[in-house]
Design a protein around this motif. Structure first.
Motif, PDB file in Angstrom:
ATOM      1  N   ARG A  22      11.328  16.534  -0.345  1.00 20.03           N
ATOM      2  CA  ARG A  22      11.680  15.628  -0.256  1.00 20.03           C
ATOM      3  C   ARG A  22      10.685  15.076   0.396  1.00 20.03           C
ATOM      4  N   VAL A  23      11.088  14.106   0.179  1.00 20.17           N
ATOM      5  CA  VAL A  23       9.543  12.617   1.654  1.00 20.17           C
ATOM      6  C   VAL A  23      10.630  12.138   2.461  1.00 20.17           C
ATOM      7  N   ILE A  24      12.051  11.782   2.499  1.00 23.17           N
ATOM      8  CA  ILE A  24      12.446  10.948   3.344  1.00 23.17           C
ATOM      9  C   ILE A  24      13.956  11.210   2.737  1.00 23.17           C
ATOM     10  N   ASP A  25      14.841  11.414   4.284  1.00 24.02           N
ATOM     11  CA  ASP A  25      15.694  11.381   4.232  1.00 24.02           C
ATOM     12  C   ASP A  25      16.467   9.622   4.998  1.00 24.02           C
ATOM     13  N   LEU A  26      17.394   9.116   3.699  1.00 20.31           N
ATOM     14  CA  LEU A  26      17.462   7.598   3.744  1.00 20.31           C
ATOM     15  C   LEU A  26      19.290   7.577   4.577  1.00 20.31           C
ATOM     16  N   SER A  27      19.381   6.577   5.424  1.00 19.87           N
ATOM     17  CA  SER A  27      20.482   6.174   6.120  1.00 19.87           C
ATOM     18  C   SER A  27      21.216   6.235   4.704  1.00 19.87           C
ATOM     19  N   LYS A  28      22.862   5.878   4.948  1.00 18.87           N
ATOM     20  CA  LYS A  28      23.859   5.858   3.744  1.00 18.87           C
ATOM     21  C   LYS A  28      23.927   4.522   3.669  1.00 18.87           C
ATOM     22  N   LYS A  84       0.975  -1.565   0.064  1.00 15.79           N
ATOM     23  CA  LYS A  84      -0.221  -0.004   0.275  1.00 15.79           C
ATOM     24  C   LYS A  84       1.010   1.424  -0.037  1.00 15.79           C
ATOM     25  N   VAL A  85       0.644   1.813  -0.917  1.00 15.04           N
ATOM     26  CA  VAL A  85       1.339   2.996  -1.220  1.00 15.04           C
ATOM     27  C   VAL A  85       1.225   4.591  -0.365  1.00 15.04           C
ATOM     28  N   ILE A  86       2.163   5.027   1.057  1.00 12.62           N
ATOM     29  CA  ILE A  86       1.475   6.072   1.323  1.00 12.62           C
ATOM     30  C   ILE A  86       2.250   7.193   1.252  1.00 12.62           C
ATOM     31  N   GLN A  87       2.837   7.084   0.383  1.00 11.80           N
ATOM     32  CA  GLN A  87       3.980   8.273   0.072  1.00 11.80           C
ATOM     33  C   GLN A  87       4.719   8.415  -1.801  1.00 11.80           C
ATOM     34  N   SER A  88       4.843   9.403  -2.156  1.00 14.28           N
ATOM     35  CA  SER A  88       5.871   9.085  -3.641  1.00 14.28           C
ATOM     36  C   SER A  88       6.217  10.469  -3.356  1.00 14.28           C
ATOM     37  N   GLY A  89       7.550  10.397  -3.739  1.00 16.11           N
ATOM     38  CA  GLY A  89       8.550  11.475  -4.073  1.00 16.11           C
ATOM     39  C   GLY A  89       9.974  11.686  -4.102  1.00 16.11           C
ATOM     40  N   PRO A  90      10.791  12.675  -4.322  1.00 15.38           N
ATOM     41  CA  PRO A  90      12.293  12.568  -4.139  1.00 15.38           C
ATOM     42  C   PRO A  90      12.228  11.935  -2.798  1.00 15.38           C
ATOM     43  N   ALA A  91      13.907  11.704  -2.648  1.00 20.45           N
ATOM     44  CA  ALA A  91      14.213  11.282  -1.340  1.00 20.45           C
ATOM     45  C   ALA A  91      15.867  10.916  -1.679  1.00 20.45           C
ATOM     46  N   SER A  92      16.691  11.787  -0.306  1.00 19.34           N
ATOM     47  CA  SER A  92      18.286  12.128   0.314  1.00 19.34           C
ATOM     48  C   SER A  92      18.331  10.772   1.093  1.00 19.34           C
ATOM     49  N   TRP A  93      19.711  11.245   1.442  1.00 18.73           N
ATOM     50  CA  TRP A  93      20.488  10.045   1.745  1.00 18.73           C
ATOM     51  C   TRP A  93      21.280  11.240   2.713  1.00 18.73           C
ATOM     52  N   TYR A  94      21.393  11.017   3.977  1.00 17.16           N
ATOM     53  CA  TYR A  94      22.106  11.760   5.006  1.00 17.16           C
ATOM     54  C   TYR A  94      22.975  10.625   6.270  1.00 17.16           C
ATOM     55  N   THR A  99      21.294   6.969  18.970  1.00 14.24           N
ATOM     56  CA  THR A  99      22.623   7.010  18.005  1.00 14.24           C
ATOM     57  C   THR A  99      22.431   7.065  17.118  1.00 14.24           C
ATOM     58  N   PHE A 100      22.840   7.975  15.830  1.00 16.36           N
ATOM     59  CA  PHE A 100      21.987   8.151  14.622  1.00 16.36           C
ATOM     60  C   PHE A 100      23.652   6.703  13.844  1.00 16.36           C
ATOM     61  N   ASN A 101      23.648   5.790  13.261  1.00 13.10           N
ATOM     62  CA  ASN A 101      24.603   5.558  13.109  1.00 13.10           C
ATOM     63  C   ASN A 101      23.898   4.715  11.274  1.00 13.10           C
ATOM     64  N   THR A 102      24.826   6.098  10.367  1.00 17.70           N
ATOM     65  CA  THR A 102      24.912   6.197   8.705  1.00 17.70           C
ATOM     66  C   THR A 102      24.638   4.101   7.934  1.00 17.70           C
ATOM     67  N   ASN A 103      25.749   3.261   9.075  1.00 15.31           N
ATOM     68  CA  ASN A 103      25.341   1.974   7.816  1.00 15.31           C
ATOM     69  C   ASN A 103      23.672   1.387   8.873  1.00 15.31           C
ATOM     70  N   ASP A 104      23.083   1.798   9.685  1.00 10.52           N
ATOM     71  CA  ASP A 104      21.788   1.468   9.966  1.00 10.52           C
ATOM     72  C   ASP A 104      20.414   1.290   8.588  1.00 10.52           C
ATOM     73  N   MET A 105      19.848   0.607   8.744  1.00 14.06           N
ATOM     74  CA  MET A 105      18.577   0.624   7.964  1.00 14.06           C
ATOM     75  C   MET A 105      17.702   1.747   8.360  1.00 14.06           C
ATOM     76  N   THR A 106      17.230   3.114   8.569  1.00 19.44           N
ATOM     77  CA  THR A 106      16.710   3.145   9.563  1.00 19.44           C
ATOM     78  C   THR A 106      16.459   5.300   8.144  1.00 19.44           C
ATOM     79  N   ALA A 107      15.744   5.684   8.537  1.00 13.95           N
ATOM     80  CA  ALA A 107      15.740   7.056   7.985  1.00 13.95           C
ATOM     81  C   ALA A 107      15.193   8.092   8.251  1.00 13.95           C
ATOM     82  N   ALA A 108      15.009   9.094   7.524  1.00 15.67           N
ATOM     83  CA  ALA A 108      14.418  10.542   8.763  1.00 15.67           C
ATOM     84  C   ALA A 108      12.830  10.623   7.915  1.00 15.67           C
TER      85      ALA A 108
END
Length: 109
Positions: free
Chosen positions: A84-90, A16-26, A40-49
């Motif tokens: 942007r709709v989401i910021d992804l971990s690296k 079920k799609v809840i949102q679409s748009g541009p994503a970036s990473w931080y 604590t933020f870990n760029t190697n985890d599968m997380t997002a903002a």
């Protein structure tokens, strides 16, 4: 020692799609700092903002260009870049094949 490599899988059309748009990473400037959720933020985890999804929510992020997908856990607030709709971990961005800004769909699990 290298970080574990995340694997992306093809998108499932029944999600079920809840949102679409541009994503970036931080990541580089935020590594080791506290996220909005307090962890604590870990760029190697599968997380997002995300701006509004509750902390701990898991969503499938699908790269519209490649069809690759990854499941991320929301643990921070953002993105703060306009539109942007989401910021992804690296790690999440790499699994999706996004190196800058990519077009994605967020699907509820």
């Amino acid at each position: 020692m290298s970080a574990p490599v995340a694997r992306a899988e093809p998108a499932n059309a029944s999600d079920k799609v809840i949102q679409s748009g541009p994503a970036s990473w931080y990541g580089p400037g935020f590594q080791g700092r506290k996220t909005a959720s307090g962890e604590t933020f870990n760029t190697n985890d599968m997380t997002a903002a995300h701006r509004t999804l509750p902390f701990g929510t898991k969503v499938k992020v699908v790269n519209k260009k490649t069809g690759k997908s990854v499941v991320v856990r929301i643990n921070d607030r953002g993105p703060y870049a306009h539109g942007r709709v989401i910021d992804l971990s690296k790690a999440s961005a790499q699994a999706l094949g996004i190196s800058g800004v990519g077009s994605v769909t967020l699907a509820q699990l």
